[in-house]
Design a protein around this motif. Structure first.
Motif, mmCIF file in Angstrom:
data_model
loop_
_atom_site.group_PDB
_atom_site.id
_atom_site.type_symbol
_atom_site.label_atom_id
_atom_site.label_comp_id
_atom_site.label_asym_id
_atom_site.label_seq_id
_atom_site.Cartn_x
_atom_site.Cartn_y
_atom_site.Cartn_z
ATOM 1 N N VAL A 116 0.853 10.494 -6.904
ATOM 2 C CA VAL A 116 1.767 9.661 -6.109
ATOM 3 C C VAL A 116 1.049 9.218 -4.835
ATOM 4 C CG1 VAL A 116 3.851 10.830 -6.956
ATOM 5 C CG2 VAL A 116 2.787 11.599 -4.816
ATOM 6 N N ILE A 117 1.591 8.162 -4.224
ATOM 7 C CA ILE A 117 1.015 7.671 -2.976
ATOM 8 C C ILE A 117 2.118 7.657 -1.923
ATOM 9 C CG2 ILE A 117 1.299 5.233 -3.659
ATOM 10 C CD1 ILE A 117 -1.477 4.737 -2.318
ATOM 11 N N VAL A 118 1.767 8.163 -0.722
ATOM 12 C CA VAL A 118 2.702 8.171 0.403
ATOM 13 C C VAL A 118 2.343 6.986 1.292
ATOM 14 C CG1 VAL A 118 3.703 9.548 2.274
ATOM 15 C CG2 VAL A 118 2.683 10.699 0.289
ATOM 16 N N GLY A 155 1.165 -1.323 5.601
ATOM 17 C CA GLY A 155 0.878 -2.536 4.844
ATOM 18 C C GLY A 155 -0.591 -2.879 4.944
ATOM 19 N N GLY A 156 -1.047 -3.632 3.937
ATOM 20 C CA GLY A 156 -2.453 -4.011 3.915
ATOM 21 C C GLY A 156 -3.392 -2.819 3.849
ATOM 22 N N GLY A 157 -2.892 -1.694 3.343
ATOM 23 C CA GLY A 157 -3.748 -0.530 3.151
ATOM 24 C C GLY A 157 -3.726 0.446 4.316
ATOM 25 N N LEU A 209 7.579 6.965 -1.011
ATOM 26 C CA LEU A 209 6.714 7.488 -2.075
ATOM 27 C C LEU A 209 6.682 6.524 -3.247
ATOM 28 C CD1 LEU A 209 5.777 10.406 -1.388
ATOM 29 C CD2 LEU A 209 7.026 11.158 -3.410
ATOM 30 N N GLU A 210 5.493 6.382 -3.846
ATOM 31 C CA GLU A 210 5.370 5.571 -5.062
ATOM 32 C C GLU A 210 4.492 6.283 -6.073
ATOM 33 O OE1 GLU A 210 3.727 1.746 -4.017
ATOM 34 O OE2 GLU A 210 5.698 0.928 -3.485
ATOM 35 N N LYS A 211 4.741 6.004 -7.333
ATOM 36 C CA LYS A 211 3.797 6.366 -8.387
ATOM 37 C C LYS A 211 2.480 5.672 -8.070
ATOM 38 C CE LYS A 211 2.682 7.663 -12.684
ATOM 39 N NZ LYS A 211 2.704 9.107 -13.052
ATOM 40 N N TYR A 212 1.358 6.397 -8.154
ATOM 41 C CA TYR A 212 0.054 5.794 -7.895
ATOM 42 C C TYR A 212 -0.464 5.154 -9.179
ATOM 43 C CZ TYR A 212 -4.898 5.278 -6.796
ATOM 44 O OH TYR A 212 -6.161 4.773 -6.609
ATOM 45 N N LEU A 213 -0.770 3.855 -9.101
ATOM 46 C CA LEU A 213 -1.316 3.141 -10.256
ATOM 47 C C LEU A 213 -2.839 3.253 -10.200
ATOM 48 C CD1 LEU A 213 1.022 0.009 -10.137
ATOM 49 C CD2 LEU A 213 1.322 2.102 -11.469
ATOM 50 N N GLY A 214 -3.447 3.658 -11.300
ATOM 51 C CA GLY A 214 -4.863 4.039 -11.289
ATOM 52 C C GLY A 214 -5.853 2.896 -11.246
ATOM 53 N N ILE A 237 4.099 -13.057 -2.437
ATOM 54 C CA ILE A 237 4.655 -11.815 -2.957
ATOM 55 C C ILE A 237 3.537 -11.082 -3.688
ATOM 56 C CG2 ILE A 237 6.515 -10.799 -4.308
ATOM 57 C CD1 ILE A 237 8.212 -13.198 -3.727
ATOM 58 N N GLU A 238 3.176 -9.917 -3.153
ATOM 59 C CA GLU A 238 2.026 -9.168 -3.670
ATOM 60 C C GLU A 238 2.457 -8.183 -4.746
ATOM 61 O OE1 GLU A 238 -0.841 -8.802 0.276
ATOM 62 O OE2 GLU A 238 -0.010 -7.004 -0.611
ATOM 63 N N PHE A 239 1.670 -8.147 -5.806
ATOM 64 C CA PHE A 239 1.931 -7.211 -6.904
ATOM 65 C C PHE A 239 0.662 -6.451 -7.265
ATOM 66 C CE2 PHE A 239 5.036 -10.580 -7.519
ATOM 67 C CZ PHE A 239 6.199 -9.891 -7.824
ATOM 68 N N LEU A 240 0.868 -5.264 -7.799
ATOM 69 C CA LEU A 240 -0.172 -4.628 -8.591
ATOM 70 C C LEU A 240 0.177 -4.968 -10.037
ATOM 71 C CD1 LEU A 240 -0.359 -1.192 -6.748
ATOM 72 C CD2 LEU A 240 -1.804 -3.227 -6.430
ATOM 73 N N TYR A 241 -0.859 -5.245 -10.847
ATOM 74 C CA TYR A 241 -0.647 -5.665 -12.235
ATOM 75 C C TYR A 241 -1.472 -4.755 -13.128
ATOM 76 C CZ TYR A 241 -0.493 -8.768 -16.322
ATOM 77 O OH TYR A 241 -0.311 -9.301 -17.583
ATOM 78 N N ILE A 289 -8.985 -3.540 -8.833
ATOM 79 C CA ILE A 289 -9.114 -3.366 -7.377
ATOM 80 C C ILE A 289 -10.240 -2.393 -7.007
ATOM 81 C CG2 ILE A 289 -6.693 -3.939 -6.876
ATOM 82 C CD1 ILE A 289 -6.174 -0.909 -6.510
ATOM 83 N N HIS A 290 -10.739 -1.633 -7.977
ATOM 84 C CA HIS A 290 -11.796 -0.656 -7.668
ATOM 85 C C HIS A 290 -13.200 -1.150 -8.014
ATOM 86 C CE1 HIS A 290 -8.599 2.047 -6.719
ATOM 87 N NE2 HIS A 290 -8.108 1.964 -7.938
ATOM 88 N N TRP A 291 -13.297 -2.302 -8.676
ATOM 89 C CA TRP A 291 -14.588 -2.775 -9.177
ATOM 90 C C TRP A 291 -15.615 -2.944 -8.057
ATOM 91 C CZ3 TRP A 291 -18.326 -6.372 -8.691
ATOM 92 C CH2 TRP A 291 -19.250 -6.491 -9.756
HETATM 93 C C1 MV4 Z 1 -1.020 1.073 -4.233
HETATM 94 C C2 MV4 Z 1 -2.106 1.434 -5.051
HETATM 95 C C3 MV4 Z 1 -1.847 2.160 -6.183
HETATM 96 N N1 MV4 Z 1 -0.586 2.558 -6.465
HETATM 97 N N2 MV4 Z 1 0.222 1.469 -4.560
HETATM 98 C C4 MV4 Z 1 -3.540 -1.041 -0.758
HETATM 99 C C5 MV4 Z 1 -3.152 -2.143 0.129
HETATM 100 C C6 MV4 Z 1 -1.690 -2.222 0.092
HETATM 101 N N3 MV4 Z 1 -1.277 -3.578 0.127
HETATM 102 C C7 MV4 Z 1 -1.285 -1.540 -1.160
HETATM 103 N N4 MV4 Z 1 -2.452 -0.845 -1.644
HETATM 104 C C8 MV4 Z 1 -2.406 -0.089 -2.767
HETATM 105 N N5 MV4 Z 1 -1.167 0.329 -3.142
HETATM 106 C C9 MV4 Z 1 0.423 2.188 -5.641
HETATM 107 N N6 MV4 Z 1 1.668 2.578 -5.950
HETATM 108 C C10 MV4 Z 1 -3.375 0.993 -4.699
HETATM 109 C C11 MV4 Z 1 -3.546 0.229 -3.534
HETATM 110 C C12 MV4 Z 1 -4.904 -0.207 -3.269
HETATM 111 C C13 MV4 Z 1 -5.257 -1.555 -3.331
HETATM 112 C C14 MV4 Z 1 -4.332 -2.551 -3.584
HETATM 113 C C15 MV4 Z 1 -4.688 -3.868 -3.625
HETATM 114 C C16 MV4 Z 1 -6.022 -4.223 -3.436
HETATM 115 C C17 MV4 Z 1 -6.957 -3.271 -3.188
HETATM 116 C C18 MV4 Z 1 -6.611 -1.933 -3.126
HETATM 117 C C19 MV4 Z 1 -7.573 -0.960 -2.877
HETATM 118 C C20 MV4 Z 1 -7.201 0.356 -2.814
HETATM 119 C C21 MV4 Z 1 -5.866 0.723 -3.005
#
Ligand code: MV4
Length: 449
Positions: A155-157, A163-165, A199-204, A274-278, A436-438
């Protein structure tokens, strides 16, 4: 329509706004610190007013100085650009109290999206898919444990004021949770004066995909597809592209429509992202930015629109100049952010630009306030240029980027250009296969060898 717009910013984004003003027949007022007397935005605007000494807190962030510059020049509106005061709800209120129009959303919408818990609750209620996590704030460790067991580790706190990390802490397992929770809270308290966390589920291994929306403030809104901003280092975007290599037209239309409907329903005005993780074909909302973004030109390139012009139009209560059906995605665009930094550590590298030569030709746009002989001051962001290329498809855009980088000359200071040349040699980048980790992985491998 406005007679005169004051631009509360500097560098390439100030030029971007001045250019839109000029095409619309609106006079422009530049403001600048004493470190920026020779800056291009000062030269290019119709008028310029010095607002203070070099530190941003005493110039570009100094609200009384900016309001005074408005009153002295007779500007009837302020464009904030990005950064600085662009997402400061208190500033917007002061501007409006002085009878000046803020070119952007209402202070209420800025405040709503600035609080990440409120933003997420609002988006969830509007049918936007969100990351599984706590319902609102997490007041204590017991609650955090219960929520984490419910959604499963990692999980991520996150800090609601972050915002913005900034203000995030990862807990890989139950043993990490206490430390993550306590440090997230105390860091949030120190950084933002607000220790509320969620709190959020951490996406890998997601991609960072953001949807460009635009509202007229009257309940109408459109979307302009996505940008893929996964290539980041320490939460700084390095390369952005549109469309995303991972998104097809059906997926785009579906998430785009969801986002446009959401902002229409809250009566949002102006440009928003609107920002998303995908990940694994699913979108998870994380944050909304209530400003024009650095990377907006890739969207402008593929849709053939002027987003700053639209911002000015809706601020002046004119309708949007396009409807959803008018917005046809054409080709592919890539932006690279050129910073005055020395590799491999990305150390800021201000100094004098001996020679500057911008690339040109078909499908090439260079947004920069550089000129030969310009002294880059050490006080501000290290972004010195954005190179945006557009092609009929992704391979053509990549070839054009390579060609344009070859034409570019920035002598006298180090820049991040060598990084882009290296990226264009990477099969993953050429295939569009990255998360995002590349980039961080690539950079740590490059340092080893
Ligand atoms: C996350 C995540 C994984 N799981 N949330 C970083 C910036 C902020 N806008 C949100 N961020 C993240 N949130 C969950 N639930 C991973 C990141 C993250 C990230 C997101 C977007 C672009 C680059 C990133 C680099 C590290 C972590």
């Amino acid at each position: 329509m406005f007679q005169k717009i004051l631009i509360a910013n500097r560098g390439e984004i100030a030029l971007r706004v001045i250019r839109a003003c000029r095409e619309m027949g609106i006079a422009s007022v530049a403001v600048h610190s004493t470190a920026d007397s020779d800056a291009m935005h000062v030269r290019m605007a119709d008028e310029a007013i010095c607002i203070g000494p070099p530190p941003s807190a005493q110039s570009y962030l100094h609200v009384p100085a900016i309001i005074s510059a408005c009153e002295i020049s007779g500007a009837d509106a302020i464009h904030p650009g990005y950064g600085f005061l662009s997402e400061n709800a208190a500033f917007v209120q002061v501007v409006e109290d002085h009878g000046i129009t803020f070119i952007g959303p209402s202070s209420e919408h800025i405040r709503m999206m600035g609080d990440k818990i409120t933003a997420k609750e609002t988006m969830k209620a509007l049918g936007v898919p969100c990351v599984p996590g706590s319902d609102g704030g997490v007041p204590d460790l017991e609650t955090a444990s219960r929520v984490a067991e419910g959604i499963g580790f990692p999980v991520i706190v996150k800090a609601t004021a972050g915002g913005g990390g900034r203000g995030m802490k990862l807990a890989r397992s139950a043993e990490d949770l206490e430390t993550a929770f306590r440090t997230a809270r105390s860091e949030a308290k120190a950084a933002f004066g607000n220790d509320e966390v969620y709190l959020e589920k951490y996406l890998g291994a997601p991609r960072h995909i953001e949807i460009q929306v635009f509202g007229d403030g009257e309940g109408n809104a459109v979307h302009l597809g996505e940008r893929d901003c996964s290539l980041q280092r320490r939460h700084q975007k390095v390369l952005e592209e549109a469309p995303s290599p991972a998104i097809d037209p059906e997926i785009r239309a579906r998430i785009g429509q969801t986002c446009a409907e959401a902002v229409a329903r809250i009566g949002y005005r102006g440009a928003g992202t609107i920002e998303f993780l995908y990940e694994n074909g699913e979108f998870y909302f994380i944050e909304m930015n209530t400003r024009l973004q650095v990377e907006h030109p890739v969207t402008e390139a593929i849709f053939g629109v002027d987003l700053v012009r639209e911002q000015i139009r809706v601020a002046a209560k004119q309708p949007l100049s396009f409807a959803q059906d008018d917005l046809l995605l054409n080709g592919h665009a890539i932006e690279v952010r050129i910073n005055a930094e020395r590799l491999p550590n990305f150390t800021p590298c201000p100094g004098t630009v001996a020679t500057y030569h911008a690339p040109g030709g078909l499908g090439v746009r260079m947004d920069s306030a550089l000129y030969s002989g310009y002294r880059i001051p050490p006080y501000y962001d290290s972004l010195i240029a954005k190179l945006i290329v557009h092609g009929r498809d992704r391979p053509e855009a990549l070839a054009r980027l390579n060609r344009a980088l070859g034409e570019l000359i920035i002598d006298g200071v180090d820049s991040s250009v060598p990084l882009f040349r290296a990226l264009l040699d990477e099969p993953d980048i050429l295939r569009g296969d990255y998360t995002i980790h590349w980039l961080e992985r690539f950079l740590s491998q490059a340092l080893e060898s």
